[in-house]
Design an enzyme around this catalytic site. Sequence first.
Site, PDB file in Angstrom:
ATOM      1  CG  MET A 162      42.102  38.642  35.503  1.00 42.44           C
ATOM      2  SD  MET A 162      42.615  37.376  34.312  1.00 42.44           S
ATOM      3  CE  MET A 162      41.160  36.347  34.225  1.00 42.44           C
ATOM      4  NE  ARG A 295      41.409  34.544  26.510  1.00 45.00           N
ATOM      5  CZ  ARG A 295      41.651  35.516  25.643  1.00 45.00           C
ATOM      6  NH1 ARG A 295      42.664  35.424  24.791  1.00 45.00           N
ATOM      7  NH2 ARG A 295      40.869  36.592  25.619  1.00 45.00           N
ATOM      8  CE1 TYR A 439      34.614  30.375  32.757  1.00 46.48           C
ATOM      9  CE2 TYR A 439      33.623  31.506  34.628  1.00 46.48           C
ATOM     10  CZ  TYR A 439      34.142  30.355  34.057  1.00 46.48           C
ATOM     11  OH  TYR A 439      34.182  29.209  34.794  1.00 46.48           O
ATOM     12  CD  GLU A 440      39.231  34.325  32.305  1.00 41.23           C
ATOM     13  OE1 GLU A 440      40.003  35.107  31.735  1.00 41.23           O
ATOM     14  OE2 GLU A 440      38.872  34.482  33.483  1.00 41.23           O
ATOM     15  N   GLY A 441      36.901  35.592  27.627  1.00 43.70           N
ATOM     16  CA  GLY A 441      36.791  35.811  26.195  1.00 43.70           C
ATOM     17  C   GLY A 441      35.835  34.810  25.597  1.00 43.70           C
TER      18      GLY A 441
END
Length: 596
Positions: A162, A295, A439-441
Site C-alpha cells: 500500500m 487498521r 502507522y495506518e494513521g
Amino acid sequence: MATYKAPLRDMRFVLYELHDGAALSSLPGLEDMTPELFDPVLEEAAKVCEEVLFPLNRSGDEEGCQFENGVVRTPKGFIEAYKTFREGGWTSITADPAYGGQGIPNIVNVLITEMICSANLSFGLYPGLTQGACKALVAHGSDELKERYMPKLVEGTWSGTMCLTEPHCGTDLGLCRTKAVPNDDGTYRLSGTKIFISAGEHDLTENIIHFVLARLPDAPPGIKGISLFLVPKFLPNADGTPGKRNGVSCGAIEHKMGIKASATCVLNFDEATAWLVGSPHKGMRSMFTMMNEERLAVGLQGLGLAEVSYQGAVAYARERLQGRSLSGAKYPDKPADPIIVHPDVRRMLLSMRAAAEGCRALGAWVGQAVDIAAHTDDPKAKQEAEDFVALMTPIVKALFTDYGFETANHGVQVMGGHGYIREHGMEQYVRDARIAQVYEGTNGVQALDLVGRKLGAHMGRNLRSFFHPVAEFIQSRSDNPALSRYVDPLTKAFVRLQQATGQIAKVGLKRPEEAGAAATEYLRLFGLVALAYQWARMAEVSLKKLEEKTGEDDFYRAKLATGAFFMDRVLPQTGALFSSIMAGGSTMIEFPEAAF
C-alpha cells in the site's frame, strides 16, 4: 529467554462461548464453517507460529533486513519460513474461494492474526499487507485485473503493498504529488516517490504488486483528485509468469526503532506502467477498503504483543526470587519468594492480562460483524454490522495499539533490569509495539476520525450499533445479584460515555476544536466501556459454566477474577477521562503559540 504459547483455550472461549462462532454457518456462503473446521485450523496456526515464526523473532530483529544495490534481503530463515507459511495455505486463509482462497470467516482470522503478531510481528507484515491488497482489488478492480493478479496474490507467490505516504505528506494525502499520465492502450505512466512502504521490496515472493495513490493530469486539487493504481514490480507475461522489470525501484530502507525484519522502503516510480483501480479521482474510496482492513489488523498487532508480553512477564515473575511477601514468606524453603507474590507485580500482570483478554473479546466481536456484513442477506443486519465496524475501527486500532505498548512496558517493569536487556526479549516488544501507534494513521488521527466522522455519520446511526446492545444488556441484567459487581460498574461508565458523547456533539458543532481537544480522551473512554461490556458478558458466561460443572472451574474462576480486577482497578479511569472531557479544551486551544 522469551516464551510464547498460543492461548487456544481462551480463543475457543471467545469464539464459541462468548460470540457463538458456530452460528456463522447459518450465513449464506459459510454453511461449511463449523467448529469441526475451525479447531484444526487454530491448532495448526498455533503450531506454525510457535515452532516456525517465533524462533525467528529475536534473530530477525538482530539481523534486520539488508539493502544492497537495490535489493532487499530478509533475515536468515525468513525465506524458508515464508515458504512453509505459503505452502500451508496461510496466505489464502480468508480469501475468496473464487480465486483459490479458503474463505475462513474473519472472526477466526482475528485469532490467527493475533498469533502471528505475537510470534513474529515483522514476518506478519508481509502476508498481512497482501490480504489488504486483495480486499481492495476484489472490491474495486476490473475483472481483468482480478483474474490476472488475484490467484497469485492469494497463493502467496506474489505479495502486495500500500503506497500512500510521500516525503512531504503523510496523513494529508491531498498533498500527494505522484503523477499518472494515460497511455493510448489504457495503461498509465506513473512517476513519483513514496516513503515508509512496508514490504515494498523483499526476497520472499517472485513479484510485488504495489497499490499506489497518484494524480491524473486533469485531477482536481486536494483529496478529491486522488486515484488508485496497480503497479507490478515485474510486468506479467501472458502465461502469468513475471516478465520484464517495471519502472519501480527501491531507493533505500529505513533504519528503525523496531520491526527491523520488516523492510520499510523508499520506492521510486519512474514512468512505471500502471493500471487504474476503480474510478478516476475516487482513489481514496478504493484505498480506504485496504486501509480500514489494515487498521483493524494493526489493532491486532497491539493485541498480539500484549499477549506475548504478558506470557513473558508471568514466566519471569514465577522464577525470579526477590524479597519476601509483605505478609510473611510464601516459599520458606527458598532463599526468597518469587516476585509474583508482590502486590505491585500482580497489579502489572493483571493489567496486562485484563488488556489482552478484553481486547481479544472485543476484536472477535468486531470480526464477527465483518462476517455478518459480508455474508448476510438481511439488509437491516448488514447495515447494522457495517455501522458497527465503521464505528469500532478507530477504537480497535488506537486502543489495542496503546495497550500493546503499555503492556510491553509493564513487561519491562516486571523484569526490571532484565527486561531492559536483550536476553529476555521484552525490550524488543516495546520497540516493535511503538510503530503500531503511528502507522495506518496515528492514534490521534483515529480519535479525530471517531469524533469527527463516525459519531455524526448518518445522523448518529453508527452509535446505535453499540449503544443499543449495551443498554439492553444492562437493563436485562440489572436485577441479577450474581452479576452486579460487573454490571454496576459498566452502568456507571456507560452513563459517562453517553454524557460525554452528548457534550462533544453539542460543543463540536459550534467549536470543532473543542471536539478535537477531547478526541483522545473520548476514544479511550469509549474503548474502556467497550471492554467493560465484554468483561460483563464474559462474566455471565463464566458464571453459567461454573453452575454447569464442566470440569474447568479454574479457567472460569480466573476469568471472573480478571474481570473483577478490570472493573475495580481499570474501569475507574473513565471517571478521570470524563472529567477531562467535560473541562473543555480552552487550556490547550488558547495557549499562545509563541509560548511553546
